[in-house]
Motif scaffolding. Sequence first.
Motif, PDB file in Angstrom:
ATOM      1  N   ILE A  86       9.229 -30.244 -67.059  1.00  0.00           N
ATOM      2  CA  ILE A  86       9.277 -29.381 -65.883  1.00  0.00           C
ATOM      3  C   ILE A  86       8.013 -28.541 -65.895  1.00  0.00           C
ATOM      4  O   ILE A  86       7.774 -27.764 -66.824  1.00  0.00           O
ATOM      5  CB  ILE A  86      10.518 -28.470 -65.889  1.00  0.00           C
ATOM      6  CG1 ILE A  86      11.776 -29.328 -65.787  1.00  0.00           C
ATOM      7  CG2 ILE A  86      10.452 -27.470 -64.735  1.00  0.00           C
ATOM      8  CD1 ILE A  86      13.057 -28.531 -65.846  1.00  0.00           C
ATOM      9  N   LYS A  87       7.185 -28.738 -64.881  1.00  0.00           N
ATOM     10  CA  LYS A  87       5.990 -27.910 -64.739  1.00  0.00           C
ATOM     11  C   LYS A  87       6.373 -26.629 -64.011  1.00  0.00           C
ATOM     12  O   LYS A  87       7.266 -26.630 -63.160  1.00  0.00           O
ATOM     13  CB  LYS A  87       4.916 -28.653 -63.934  1.00  0.00           C
ATOM     14  CG  LYS A  87       4.437 -29.941 -64.566  1.00  0.00           C
ATOM     15  CD  LYS A  87       3.449 -30.644 -63.637  1.00  0.00           C
ATOM     16  CE  LYS A  87       3.013 -31.981 -64.201  1.00  0.00           C
ATOM     17  NZ  LYS A  87       2.093 -32.702 -63.261  1.00  0.00           N
ATOM     18  N   TYR A  88       5.702 -25.552 -64.349  1.00  0.00           N
ATOM     19  CA  TYR A  88       5.956 -24.310 -63.635  1.00  0.00           C
ATOM     20  C   TYR A  88       4.687 -23.471 -63.583  1.00  0.00           C
ATOM     21  O   TYR A  88       3.760 -23.663 -64.379  1.00  0.00           O
ATOM     22  CB  TYR A  88       7.104 -23.515 -64.272  1.00  0.00           C
ATOM     23  CG  TYR A  88       6.894 -23.103 -65.707  1.00  0.00           C
ATOM     24  CD1 TYR A  88       6.347 -21.862 -66.037  1.00  0.00           C
ATOM     25  CD2 TYR A  88       7.274 -23.944 -66.744  1.00  0.00           C
ATOM     26  CE1 TYR A  88       6.181 -21.484 -67.357  1.00  0.00           C
ATOM     27  CE2 TYR A  88       7.109 -23.571 -68.075  1.00  0.00           C
ATOM     28  CZ  TYR A  88       6.566 -22.328 -68.376  1.00  0.00           C
ATOM     29  OH  TYR A  88       6.391 -21.956 -69.681  1.00  0.00           O
ATOM     30  N   ALA A 120       5.816 -26.747 -52.904  1.00  0.00           N
ATOM     31  CA  ALA A 120       7.110 -26.060 -52.923  1.00  0.00           C
ATOM     32  C   ALA A 120       6.965 -24.635 -52.393  1.00  0.00           C
ATOM     33  O   ALA A 120       7.808 -24.151 -51.628  1.00  0.00           O
ATOM     34  CB  ALA A 120       7.674 -26.052 -54.346  1.00  0.00           C
ATOM     35  N   VAL A 121       5.897 -23.964 -52.769  1.00  0.00           N
ATOM     36  CA  VAL A 121       5.662 -22.605 -52.287  1.00  0.00           C
ATOM     37  C   VAL A 121       5.352 -22.602 -50.790  1.00  0.00           C
ATOM     38  O   VAL A 121       5.837 -21.743 -50.036  1.00  0.00           O
ATOM     39  CB  VAL A 121       4.524 -21.936 -53.089  1.00  0.00           C
ATOM     40  CG1 VAL A 121       4.100 -20.621 -52.434  1.00  0.00           C
ATOM     41  CG2 VAL A 121       4.969 -21.698 -54.521  1.00  0.00           C
ATOM     42  N   HIS A 122       4.569 -23.577 -50.345  1.00  0.00           N
ATOM     43  CA  HIS A 122       4.286 -23.664 -48.906  1.00  0.00           C
ATOM     44  C   HIS A 122       5.573 -23.875 -48.124  1.00  0.00           C
ATOM     45  O   HIS A 122       5.789 -23.250 -47.068  1.00  0.00           O
ATOM     46  CB  HIS A 122       3.322 -24.816 -48.630  1.00  0.00           C
ATOM     47  CG  HIS A 122       2.926 -24.924 -47.198  1.00  0.00           C
ATOM     48  ND1 HIS A 122       3.091 -26.091 -46.471  1.00  0.00           N
ATOM     49  CD2 HIS A 122       2.398 -24.021 -46.330  1.00  0.00           C
ATOM     50  CE1 HIS A 122       2.663 -25.903 -45.235  1.00  0.00           C
ATOM     51  NE2 HIS A 122       2.240 -24.657 -45.128  1.00  0.00           N
ATOM     52  N   SER A 147       7.598 -11.945 -59.156  1.00  0.00           N
ATOM     53  CA  SER A 147       7.867 -13.073 -58.259  1.00  0.00           C
ATOM     54  C   SER A 147       8.635 -12.628 -57.019  1.00  0.00           C
ATOM     55  O   SER A 147       9.604 -11.877 -57.094  1.00  0.00           O
ATOM     56  CB  SER A 147       8.663 -14.149 -58.997  1.00  0.00           C
ATOM     57  OG  SER A 147       9.016 -15.200 -58.129  1.00  0.00           O
ATOM     58  N   ALA A 148       8.212 -13.131 -55.844  1.00  0.00           N
ATOM     59  CA  ALA A 148       8.894 -12.846 -54.583  1.00  0.00           C
ATOM     60  C   ALA A 148       9.968 -13.879 -54.285  1.00  0.00           C
ATOM     61  O   ALA A 148      10.711 -13.748 -53.315  1.00  0.00           O
ATOM     62  CB  ALA A 148       7.881 -12.803 -53.443  1.00  0.00           C
ATOM     63  N   THR A 163       7.282 -17.919 -58.135  1.00  0.00           N
ATOM     64  CA  THR A 163       7.425 -18.752 -59.324  1.00  0.00           C
ATOM     65  C   THR A 163       7.827 -20.150 -58.858  1.00  0.00           C
ATOM     66  O   THR A 163       8.862 -20.310 -58.202  1.00  0.00           O
ATOM     67  CB  THR A 163       8.494 -18.196 -60.282  1.00  0.00           C
ATOM     68  OG1 THR A 163       8.268 -16.809 -60.480  1.00  0.00           O
ATOM     69  CG2 THR A 163       8.418 -18.912 -61.621  1.00  0.00           C
ATOM     70  N   ALA A 164       7.004 -21.130 -59.169  1.00  0.00           N
ATOM     71  CA  ALA A 164       7.232 -22.503 -58.694  1.00  0.00           C
ATOM     72  C   ALA A 164       7.569 -23.423 -59.862  1.00  0.00           C
ATOM     73  O   ALA A 164       7.023 -23.274 -60.964  1.00  0.00           O
ATOM     74  CB  ALA A 164       6.002 -23.017 -57.961  1.00  0.00           C
ATOM     75  N   PHE A 165       8.466 -24.376 -59.603  1.00  0.00           N
ATOM     76  CA  PHE A 165       8.903 -25.331 -60.613  1.00  0.00           C
ATOM     77  C   PHE A 165       8.846 -26.746 -60.042  1.00  0.00           C
ATOM     78  O   PHE A 165       9.161 -26.956 -58.873  1.00  0.00           O
ATOM     79  CB  PHE A 165      10.338 -25.036 -61.063  1.00  0.00           C
ATOM     80  CG  PHE A 165      10.502 -23.713 -61.756  1.00  0.00           C
ATOM     81  CD1 PHE A 165      10.437 -23.621 -63.137  1.00  0.00           C
ATOM     82  CD2 PHE A 165      10.714 -22.554 -61.017  1.00  0.00           C
ATOM     83  CE1 PHE A 165      10.577 -22.394 -63.778  1.00  0.00           C
ATOM     84  CE2 PHE A 165      10.857 -21.327 -61.646  1.00  0.00           C
ATOM     85  CZ  PHE A 165      10.792 -21.254 -63.029  1.00  0.00           C
TER      86      PHE A 165
END
Length: 301
Positions: free
Chosen positions: A14-16, A285-287, A54-55, A5-7
Amino acid sequence: MKEYTAFDIGGSFIKYGIVKENGDLREHDKMQTPESLDALIQRISAIVQTHSVSAGVAVSSPGAVSEEGIIYGSSAVPYIHGPNMKQLLQEETGMPVFIENDANCAGSAELWKGSAKGRQDVLTVVIGTGIGGAVIKDGKIHKGANLHGGEFGYMLLHDSVSGNDAVWSRLASTKALVKNAAAKKDVEPHTLSGEKVFELADSGDPDCGQAIEEFYRLLAIGLYNLQYIYDPEVILIGGGISARENLVERINEKLDNLLDTVTLGTIRPDLAVCEFRQHANLLGAVHGFIQNLEVRGGVSS
């Protein structure tokens, strides 16, 4: 396949979204930025709990983000600066959390899936109301000793320093372009936008045309400096201005003039545009989260 889950925390929204470990964005949405820290933590937690697969939680944030999760500096979301955001989010969500500066996240997205993929030494320059960016060193984001790696907008372009207006952000951002065009036309800056300035120039407005020429020249000077400071393989340009088809061509014209004048400078910066725009910070952010896990041997602290 793991999903995160990315924010992306912004001043207004706030995009997610849910990002797979291969970089695919499965779904996305946005919400208004809450008015308090408690409300922000609760809203993020509620979204994470809704997506129980979500991990982990990956967050793109304004400001200078420390490894511990404290966000220094200032931004349009003042309450995030000071508390340990990483710790608060981990306690509330029960999930591992990774937080990184938004410009670094944008650079990380390019490194993972975009125009910087497969390269080792790259600069990304994001041009908007200010100028920021990211430094990619040996295939990784380089944050710097004071967490200010990539803060190119603080660079001074001339020795006539009489305040903040001497820095690159105040001279060559799109906000600076609008301000310059408004001054030439003797109108208030709020009556114009970057898009409007280009539209007027395209229709033959001499004031806007001159402001744009100065804008490209000042961009070229800053990029010339960055090339000789870091000597990257490529400099990637992001922000709304990167959507203009002839952007690189016009900056290269100004670089030609510089290289003709400063004959010692024989290395031409290799310019390209960033591939990702709207969702770059979510992907980056996930990377960053995944890379952080790899560095720490699969454990997020």
